[in-house]
Scaffold this motif. Sequence first.
Motif, mmCIF file in Angstrom:
data_model
loop_
_atom_site.group_PDB
_atom_site.id
_atom_site.type_symbol
_atom_site.label_atom_id
_atom_site.label_comp_id
_atom_site.label_asym_id
_atom_site.label_seq_id
_atom_site.Cartn_x
_atom_site.Cartn_y
_atom_site.Cartn_z
ATOM 1 N N ALA A 1 45.365 37.821 38.288
ATOM 2 C CA ALA A 1 44.492 38.667 39.085
ATOM 3 C C ALA A 1 44.201 37.968 40.415
ATOM 4 O O ALA A 1 43.966 36.772 40.452
ATOM 5 C CB ALA A 1 43.185 38.905 38.338
ATOM 6 N N ARG A 2 44.299 38.736 41.487
ATOM 7 C CA ARG A 2 43.953 38.155 42.777
ATOM 8 C C ARG A 2 42.433 38.160 42.870
ATOM 9 O O ARG A 2 41.807 39.200 42.642
ATOM 10 C CB ARG A 2 44.547 39.019 43.890
ATOM 11 C CG ARG A 2 44.843 38.243 45.150
ATOM 12 C CD ARG A 2 45.569 39.150 46.133
ATOM 13 N NE ARG A 2 46.891 39.550 45.629
ATOM 14 C CZ ARG A 2 47.521 40.657 46.044
ATOM 15 N NH1 ARG A 2 46.952 41.466 46.900
ATOM 16 N NH2 ARG A 2 48.713 40.948 45.597
ATOM 17 N N PRO A 3 41.812 37.033 43.158
ATOM 18 C CA PRO A 3 40.348 37.037 43.215
ATOM 19 C C PRO A 3 39.848 37.939 44.331
ATOM 20 O O PRO A 3 40.460 38.040 45.395
ATOM 21 C CB PRO A 3 39.991 35.572 43.463
ATOM 22 C CG PRO A 3 41.241 34.891 43.869
ATOM 23 C CD PRO A 3 42.402 35.726 43.441
ATOM 24 N N ASP A 4 38.782 38.663 44.041
ATOM 25 C CA ASP A 4 38.251 39.646 44.985
ATOM 26 C C ASP A 4 36.866 39.164 45.424
ATOM 27 O O ASP A 4 35.947 39.093 44.616
ATOM 28 C CB ASP A 4 38.157 41.007 44.283
ATOM 29 C CG ASP A 4 37.603 42.065 45.208
ATOM 30 O OD1 ASP A 4 37.558 41.805 46.434
ATOM 31 O OD2 ASP A 4 37.226 43.132 44.693
ATOM 32 N N SER A 5 36.743 38.845 46.695
ATOM 33 C CA SER A 5 35.475 38.301 47.176
ATOM 34 C C SER A 5 34.448 39.397 47.399
ATOM 35 O O SER A 5 33.255 39.148 47.423
ATOM 36 C CB SER A 5 35.699 37.536 48.483
ATOM 37 O OG SER A 5 36.366 38.385 49.395
ATOM 38 N N LYS A 6 34.922 40.630 47.558
ATOM 39 C CA LYS A 6 33.992 41.716 47.862
ATOM 40 C C LYS A 6 33.237 42.160 46.617
ATOM 41 O O LYS A 6 33.739 41.999 45.503
ATOM 42 C CB LYS A 6 34.759 42.910 48.431
ATOM 43 C CG LYS A 6 35.368 42.600 49.796
ATOM 44 C CD LYS A 6 36.057 43.810 50.343
ATOM 45 C CE LYS A 6 36.566 43.507 51.736
ATOM 46 N NZ LYS A 6 37.668 44.380 52.115
ATOM 47 N N PRO A 7 32.060 42.751 46.788
ATOM 48 C CA PRO A 7 31.356 43.298 45.626
ATOM 49 C C PRO A 7 32.106 44.506 45.071
ATOM 50 O O PRO A 7 33.019 45.029 45.706
ATOM 51 C CB PRO A 7 29.996 43.709 46.186
ATOM 52 C CG PRO A 7 30.222 43.896 47.653
ATOM 53 C CD PRO A 7 31.320 42.947 48.044
ATOM 54 N N ALA A 8 31.711 44.954 43.875
ATOM 55 C CA ALA A 8 32.409 46.066 43.239
ATOM 56 C C ALA A 8 32.353 47.329 44.100
ATOM 57 O O ALA A 8 33.299 48.090 44.163
ATOM 58 C CB ALA A 8 31.794 46.331 41.864
ATOM 59 N N ASN B 1 38.752 61.372 37.662
ATOM 60 C CA ASN B 1 37.325 61.655 37.479
ATOM 61 C C ASN B 1 36.820 61.106 36.150
ATOM 62 O O ASN B 1 35.765 61.464 35.677
ATOM 63 C CB ASN B 1 37.060 63.162 37.585
ATOM 64 C CG ASN B 1 37.802 63.946 36.515
ATOM 65 O OD1 ASN B 1 38.493 63.364 35.684
ATOM 66 N ND2 ASN B 1 37.669 65.266 36.541
ATOM 67 N N ASN B 2 37.632 60.250 35.526
ATOM 68 C CA ASN B 2 37.236 59.661 34.259
ATOM 69 C C ASN B 2 36.080 58.695 34.461
ATOM 70 O O ASN B 2 36.155 57.786 35.285
ATOM 71 C CB ASN B 2 38.454 58.935 33.676
ATOM 72 C CG ASN B 2 38.207 58.465 32.265
ATOM 73 O OD1 ASN B 2 37.423 57.543 32.071
ATOM 74 N ND2 ASN B 2 38.836 59.102 31.306
ATOM 75 N N GLN B 3 35.013 58.905 33.713
ATOM 76 C CA GLN B 3 33.787 58.144 33.972
ATOM 77 C C GLN B 3 33.957 56.647 33.707
ATOM 78 O O GLN B 3 33.382 55.814 34.407
ATOM 79 C CB GLN B 3 32.634 58.696 33.129
ATOM 80 C CG GLN B 3 32.180 60.084 33.552
ATOM 81 C CD GLN B 3 31.844 60.163 35.023
ATOM 82 O OE1 GLN B 3 31.176 59.288 35.579
ATOM 83 N NE2 GLN B 3 32.342 61.195 35.699
ATOM 84 N N VAL B 4 34.740 56.314 32.678
ATOM 85 C CA VAL B 4 34.928 54.891 32.394
ATOM 86 C C VAL B 4 35.693 54.240 33.536
ATOM 87 O O VAL B 4 35.343 53.162 34.012
ATOM 88 C CB VAL B 4 35.657 54.702 31.052
ATOM 89 C CG1 VAL B 4 35.935 53.226 30.817
ATOM 90 C CG2 VAL B 4 34.820 55.269 29.932
ATOM 91 N N LEU B 5 36.733 54.940 34.018
ATOM 92 C CA LEU B 5 37.493 54.404 35.152
ATOM 93 C C LEU B 5 36.568 54.209 36.344
ATOM 94 O O LEU B 5 36.547 53.152 36.977
ATOM 95 C CB LEU B 5 38.635 55.363 35.503
ATOM 96 C CG LEU B 5 39.387 55.012 36.786
ATOM 97 C CD1 LEU B 5 40.289 53.804 36.543
ATOM 98 C CD2 LEU B 5 40.198 56.192 37.295
ATOM 99 N N LEU B 6 35.773 55.242 36.646
ATOM 100 C CA LEU B 6 34.920 55.190 37.834
ATOM 101 C C LEU B 6 33.882 54.074 37.719
ATOM 102 O O LEU B 6 33.553 53.420 38.702
ATOM 103 C CB LEU B 6 34.231 56.541 38.034
ATOM 104 C CG LEU B 6 35.164 57.661 38.521
ATOM 105 C CD1 LEU B 6 34.451 58.999 38.487
ATOM 106 C CD2 LEU B 6 35.670 57.367 39.919
ATOM 107 N N SER B 7 33.374 53.871 36.528
ATOM 108 C CA SER B 7 32.327 52.850 36.419
ATOM 109 C C SER B 7 32.907 51.441 36.391
ATOM 110 O O SER B 7 32.246 50.499 36.784
ATOM 111 C CB SER B 7 31.469 53.112 35.180
ATOM 112 O OG SER B 7 32.220 52.818 34.034
ATOM 113 N N LYS B 8 34.126 51.291 35.920
ATOM 114 C CA LYS B 8 34.645 49.936 35.753
ATOM 115 C C LYS B 8 35.522 49.483 36.937
ATOM 116 O O LYS B 8 35.623 48.289 37.213
ATOM 117 C CB LYS B 8 35.480 49.826 34.472
ATOM 118 C CG LYS B 8 34.719 50.185 33.214
ATOM 119 C CD LYS B 8 33.687 49.131 32.856
ATOM 120 C CE LYS B 8 33.076 49.407 31.498
ATOM 121 N NZ LYS B 8 31.656 49.700 31.524
ATOM 122 N N ALA B 9 36.215 50.421 37.584
ATOM 123 C CA ALA B 9 37.137 50.021 38.646
ATOM 124 C C ALA B 9 36.361 49.695 39.917
ATOM 125 O O ALA B 9 35.390 50.376 40.261
ATOM 126 C CB ALA B 9 38.143 51.137 38.905
#
Lengths: 517, 557
Positions: B456-463, B498-506
């Motif tokens: 995984a490429r580290p992501d410095s930005k917030p979610a 529009n999948n809620q799990v996708l939207l909340s986790k991605a």
Amino acid sequence: MSAPVAAHSAIGEFLENLKQAPRRVLDTAFRGGAPVTDRTRSSFVFGNVFLHLHSVRTHRWSLKWTTTMGLGLASAAAFLLTLITGVLLMFYYKPYPDVAYDSIKDIHFVVPTGRFMRNIHRWAANVMVITVILHMARAFYTGAYRRPREFNWLIGMGLLVTTLGLSFSGYLLPWDQLAYWAITIGTNIAQSPREITDALGITEYFDPGGLQRLILLGSDTVGAEALIRFYLWHVMILPLVLAALAAVHFWRIRKDGGLVRPSDADKRLGAPTADTQPVFTNAPAKTYQLAAIVKGRTAAVGKGPENTVPSMPHLFYAELGVLMLTSLICLALALVSDAPLKELANPNVPENPAKAPWYFLGLQELVAFSAFMGGIGIPTIVLIGLGLIPYLDRESKGTGDWFGGPGGWPLVKQAVGVGLGASILIEAFVINFGWLREWSPSIPQLVVTAVNPGTLLTLAYGVYSVHLVRRYQSARAGALGLFTCFLCGFTVLTVIGTYFRGPNWVFYWSPADWPKH
Amino acid sequence: MKKNKHLLLGSSIGCLVLLLMAAIEENFRKQWRGIQAAGQNDDGPISVQLRQIVNPGLRHSDRCISCHVSMGAGDANVTGARILRTHRPVVHDPAEYGCTICHAGQGLATEKEDAHGDVQFWPSPMFPARYAYAGCGACHTPLDVPNRDLLGRAKGAFERLDCLACHRVDGRGGTIRPGGGGMEGPDLSRIGIAGYKTDWYEKHLELSRKAEAKAAGNGPWKNSFAAVSEADRRLVATYLATLVSAPRLIEAKAVFHSTGCLGCHKVSGAGGDEGPELTRAGEKDPGQLNFVPVPGKATLDNWLAEHFRSPGSLVAESKMPALGLSEADIDKLTLYVMSLRRMDVPASYVPRDRMNAARFGAREFTTDGATVYGVFCAGCHGLEGQGRRAPGMAAFPSIANSDFLSRVEDEFLANTIRSGRPGRRMPPWGEKEGGLRPEEIQAVIRHLRSLGGVEARPDSKPARWVSGNKEEGRQLFAASCSGCHGAKGEGGEGPALNNQVLLSKATDTYFVETIGKGRRGTGMAGFEEPSTVRRTLTRLEIESIVSFIRSWEGGKS
């Protein structure tokens, strides 16, 4: 030297008695001497508790093959066969779920001739059901239920019900899938009064259906309790009931003046044959104090009953002949066809279609519409109708003749047409177009209970019968028509239920067309 | 009277003849009588009688030895015909355990056809010889079985290290080279059940050193053992755990563990609910199955094999896709599914492996990532993570895609595996729902990373950092995205957004990167890249689209 002589004679007497003992045992067992002459044979029959069920002399009409076709005797013979083989099977059978199945496997595979005995038992039971039904038809068509034999007809009906009960109770014992689901169906039918009580909403307070089923099964489901109950009915209660009823049935034949025969039987038979000998002498040495209760206006003193022959040996040959013929048929069937044994009973895997024994499949055909009407309502109506026949038909024309009475054979032929036609027609209609439930799924069950192919068919037969009564001005004519119709309807429904019903009770021309699951 | 006399005579003679026939049938024509008549032991001909093995503990009795005489107790030396010969040596002596408990068939029967059970109304006919190991499954549950690849490598290591020089496994090996006799080491065929001491390696090394130190002689330990790497020792341990005297069953189970069947099916509590439970699938009654489209004999193995080739043609409304398996794999899966059975045996007879699996949570599979993936995921996502397309079903995503893997963090993957994707076919695999333990999920993620070859490429930005123009995003989405993902993001050719799990986790980065760079190997192109067939989007426009997608979050999808 006198004492030894006396001793000698006492010992001699003792030895002589000892020597004579076997002969004397026989003499005392069979009083009246060896059955070698007509007179001693008659005395032999008269003095033996079992043979005494026969009359000493038998009318020649009774010995004609066309009189009875030996059907009643064949039923008795088949019962005897099931009794003997059944007792043998009881040595190995264990009435407990699962163990029962294994014990049938043991009987099939390792008990010497066990498979053969079970096959005979099964075939004799089926032969018995068939001959009992045919025997009833014979009695009906020759008017044998008429005075003075009315009550014997009722006993015969009791025997019919007992026979079906015996056969049905034996169905569960192998504890295989066939047995389990047939009994499940059968006992669900016993519960069918709930159809009415449910519709009226009173099941909670008054539940004769549930009670009936509970009494049959001893539990909510078909299980160990049900098996032991069915076993007890099968090997003990019903055989005893049947034996008792049969004894009365036979005895009453004698008391009611022998088998039914036309009033002009003597004339039609012609002169007695040479071997028809009167046994009675012209010098009675009796006083006839009980003559008052003997039937008829005068005692037949000094008069040999014409056209009768000694039952021994004439009747006995016929009886033994039928017994052996029945045995032959059952043995032959048992050799070529094994009694079925499917998989071990599994309450989780319903058989589809689950079928009752074949003789109930006509009813199961009706049960598809209304369990109450098919399983209880219509059978009750039929039994009441059958029981009333001798009390409604008080005529005498045609007694003793096949299809005798107003209308006769032509009427019966027409009734066969009506009986077959009506039942096939209504079945064809239902198979092609469905019934109320399919047309309007929300219809109240009470309506379907009242109006269904079974009730309509019964009604049609009833209307036809009333029409016959009016046309011929005779209750016998109506009875002839009704009985024939019901026999035809029974046959049609049974054949359809047996051969043409597949999974979910759907109509198929052949099992090859059944959907594969 | 004459007629009746003749009737009596005729039918009596008929009855006698039939009774005679029945007596002959009973006494002379029984198969087993003829077979036993040929039998000889040291004292001459054996007595001809019905024989049976009764095991009251198992509540089992088998009459098979009425023909297979020498398999019974005390009859081992009976000879005379092939059918009379003894059983090959096995763990469960047939004289004690009986026959049908392993082989199935109808033990109470005394005729070949009935006993072998290929008859109407007998639900469990004998296993054909090539599937005989399926019988073990009646009582046993082989544990710690790896997937096919790992099993192959483990077995390879065992052979490469030359363990078979001294040890025997399933009839192979145990000849010591050079010189000397065979079998210095114990037979390891059942070591997976019997167990072994974990210090075996140190002991071996020590013994070997001692033998070398002696210098003289040519004992078996001299030069026969050398250091083994830790990785190889792990492989050997994996292999030893599978040695339960049932090599073909283990091979079959390894194939099962590479096919992902448990993704949809449950076996003894583990697996998905999409398809029917398979815990007792081997107990199917051939009499109840549809054999119309099945070539060959109406046997359960033929049915199962044809079912693997084409599930839909055998089971109406089957949702199982044709898996495109090789015939060799189909054969192995058939064996394994036939072994899925549960015999009712008294508790004292339940073997340790099944007890451990049923009561103490022992795993039937090894818990390395590749095997867990093979057991649960490979069915839908493919053994290499390449995804799967089956007619009539939404495409199963290619999760080993390096573009995908490079943009998601392990936490996102772990979450998706744990909670699944409601509304799609991915069920939740968390410990409570799907039975996967946290460390197993981590192992699967490591395996995925190794499949894709990317960390995984580290992501410095917030979610959540995107704040684009939602209205503009709506228009852009309608123009560029809705063709594949549906007008409301409900999915179509492409997955639902529009999948809620996708939207909340991605994370927003995940969306922005995926839209901009695309996902190679899928229909998703990179929208930042110039194209002749579609509009190129700027970074800002992409952020607007992400804002629009985010607007579905929390709402009704």
